[in-house]
Design an enzyme around this catalytic site. Structure first.
Site, mmCIF file in Angstrom:
data_model
loop_
_atom_site.group_PDB
_atom_site.id
_atom_site.type_symbol
_atom_site.label_atom_id
_atom_site.label_comp_id
_atom_site.label_asym_id
_atom_site.label_seq_id
_atom_site.Cartn_x
_atom_site.Cartn_y
_atom_site.Cartn_z
ATOM 1 N N GLU A 10 0.832 -1.200 0.000
ATOM 2 C CA GLU A 10 0.000 0.000 0.000
ATOM 3 C C GLU A 10 0.867 1.250 0.000
ATOM 4 O O GLU A 10 1.940 1.296 0.592
ATOM 5 C CB GLU A 10 -0.949 0.001 1.195
ATOM 6 C CG GLU A 10 -0.296 -0.110 2.558
ATOM 7 C CD GLU A 10 -1.314 -0.303 3.672
ATOM 8 O OE1 GLU A 10 -2.304 -1.020 3.469
ATOM 9 O OE2 GLU A 10 -1.106 0.279 4.754
ATOM 10 N N CYS A 11 0.395 2.234 -0.700
ATOM 11 C CA CYS A 11 1.002 3.561 -0.794
ATOM 12 C C CYS A 11 2.496 3.459 -1.111
ATOM 13 O O CYS A 11 2.864 3.107 -2.215
ATOM 14 C CB CYS A 11 0.733 4.367 0.471
ATOM 15 S SG CYS A 11 0.833 6.156 0.187
#
Length: 469
Positions: A349-350
């Site tokens: 994520e991210c």
């Protein structure tokens, strides 16, 4: 959830909040925690909202247990359970607010605000207020914020950026005018400053003389803040109700016990260093209680992934700041690429998602080679691309979620991608704007949203089950 009973619990606690971002609440919390640590008290700390960095400071200062309390991610009974579980075997829990006290997830509403958390957990509140350019005007501001809601539960005020002589003169005036105790102050600080970068404060381990600065801060707090009164307010906090369940999301999580027939420990590697350090503690607790042994590794310094991994977790952080070092560690990039190509379960994520791209633009605006598991590039923008809470919904049935099933999270990033993914749909809670997001392929799930596993434990459960297989 399967309820197995309710009971009232006693947790000495207090929330330190502000009337706005920049009121000094993080500095106040650091000062109070450091002074409580000096008194050899067992501490816990919580942060309202989807914040990663403030809890890192809480842990770095005190070694305290930390948790996020967020009423968008989970319902009130879960927030109370997290607060309770995080406080076990401690003398006091300090809860740090987010934004202004009443600022909720939607404009004009206090839903999921610091006030909402205090209300749902019956936590007494102390408000930090910046005194710059004010004296008597502080009184109506304090009176207004205390009376804005009948159940504000504001029991104290901390004044920030005020000299001792002025404090001694204004304190009795404020208390007489508002009937609220002023529990202390911090003067303008010359030797302590929490530096910021584009996603918030810098990391605690990037501050070379952090302990020296904290000792300085603790010494000031000892003379300027009534720590005994704060302890008394926390001790007098009322009991609150928790629901003991078979699916608790905190440190005693037990959604699914490991099978008796499992012959080897389940090993999930997770990236953890200066470039990748944004993890909800509740997410990590959940994976551990589902039977996973979490094995940290550094994409910056380690040459390859740890041995005998069953799964991979790449959290958020600041890969753009360390893009050159990440590119130079070619053997680690190749190790991760080959693991993913071999169909190892992976959630990214991210920042972790950015690292998986073919190329990424660094903070210096130069381009760097990354892992290459995601086709495309990550590039720097001039403003926040996406910001705030999101509900992420599967467009089709996949290994993590059924069609139309959702999990909650948040986004906060200045970098963007030429290939953000289209397998899920993100819906902004504050504006009902929707947009495609995330990649899901077999047992791999990547994208910009930071997911909060307790908002839908099935996604984490499916990840663990794939790792077991």
């Amino acid at each position: 959830m399967n309820n197995t009973g309710k009971r009232n619990v006693k947790v000495p606690r207090v929330m330190i909040t502000g009337i706005a971002s920049g009121s000094g609440k993080t500095t106040m919390v650091c000062a109070i925690l450091q002074e409580l640590k000096r008194r050899n008290l067992a501490l816990a700390a919580c942060k309202c909202g989807p914040d990663y960095i403030d809890p890192m400071f809480h842990r770095a200062i005190t070694g305290a247990k930390t948790a996020n309390l967020d009423l968008f991610f989970t319902p009130p009974e879960t927030v109370r359970e997290i607060l309770y579980q995080n406080s076990i075997d401690t003398d006091i829990t300090i809860v740090e607010g987010v934004m202004g006290y009443y600022d909720g997830m939607e404009l004009g509403k206090d839903t999921a605000s610091s006030y909402d958390v205090a209300r749902q957990t019956k936590t007494p509140v102390i408000v930090a207020i910046s005194c710059k350019g004010m004296s008597l005007s502080l009184a109506p501001i304090i009176q207004g914020i205390a009376q804005f809601r009948e159940d504000s539960n504001i029991q104290g005020i901390l004044l920030n950026g005020i000299q001792k002589a002025m404090y001694e003169r204004i304190k009795p005036v404020i208390e007489e005018q508002t009937n609220i105790a002023v529990v202390g102050f911090l003067p303008p600080l010359t030797n302590f400053q929490l530096e910021s970068r584009h996603l918030g404060l810098v990391m605690p381990d990037e501050i070379g003389n952090l302990q020296e600065q904290l000792d300085y801060l603790s010494g000031i707090a000892r003379d300027s803040i009534d720590i005994d009164l704060i302890l008394q307010i926390a001790k007098n906090a009322p009991e609150f109700e928790v629901e003991e369940t078979t699916e608790t999301v905190a440190s005693n999580l037990n959604i699914e016990k490991p099978s008796e027939v499992e012959k080897k420990p389940l090993r999930i590697g997770y990236a953890y260093d200066k470039a990748f350090c944004f993890y909800y503690q509740e997410n990590l607790h959940m994976l551990r209680k589902m039977g996973a042994t979490l094995v940290p590794f550094s994409p910056l310094k380690d040459k390859e992934l740890p041995e005998n991994l069953d799964g991979l977790l790449l959290g958020g952080g600041y890969p753009e700041v360390y893009a050159r070092e990440l590119e130079e560690n070619k053997s680690m990039r190749e190790s991760i690429y080959h693991a993913i190509q071999s169909n190892m379960p992976c959630m990214a994520e991210c920042g972790g998602f950015m690292y998986l791209h073919e190329q990424m633009q660094g903070k210096d605006e130069a381009w760097y080679e990354m892992v290459g598991a995601v086709k495309g590039e990550c590039f720097k923008t001039k403003r926040l691309v996406r910001f705030g809470y999101v509900t992420v919904t599967a467009n089709e049935q996949n290994a993590y979620l059924d069609k139309d099933e959702s999990i909650r999270g948040h986004e906060f990033h200045y970098w963007d991608s030429t290939n953000t993914g289209e397998d899920y749909t993100a819906t902004k809670t504050s504006s009902a704007i929707s947009y495609p997001t995330m990649h899901v392929k077999d047992n791999q799930l990547y994208g910009y949203p930071h997911l909060y596993y307790p908002s839908n434990p099935r996604a984490a459960k499916h990840f663990v089950e794939m790792c077991k297989r």
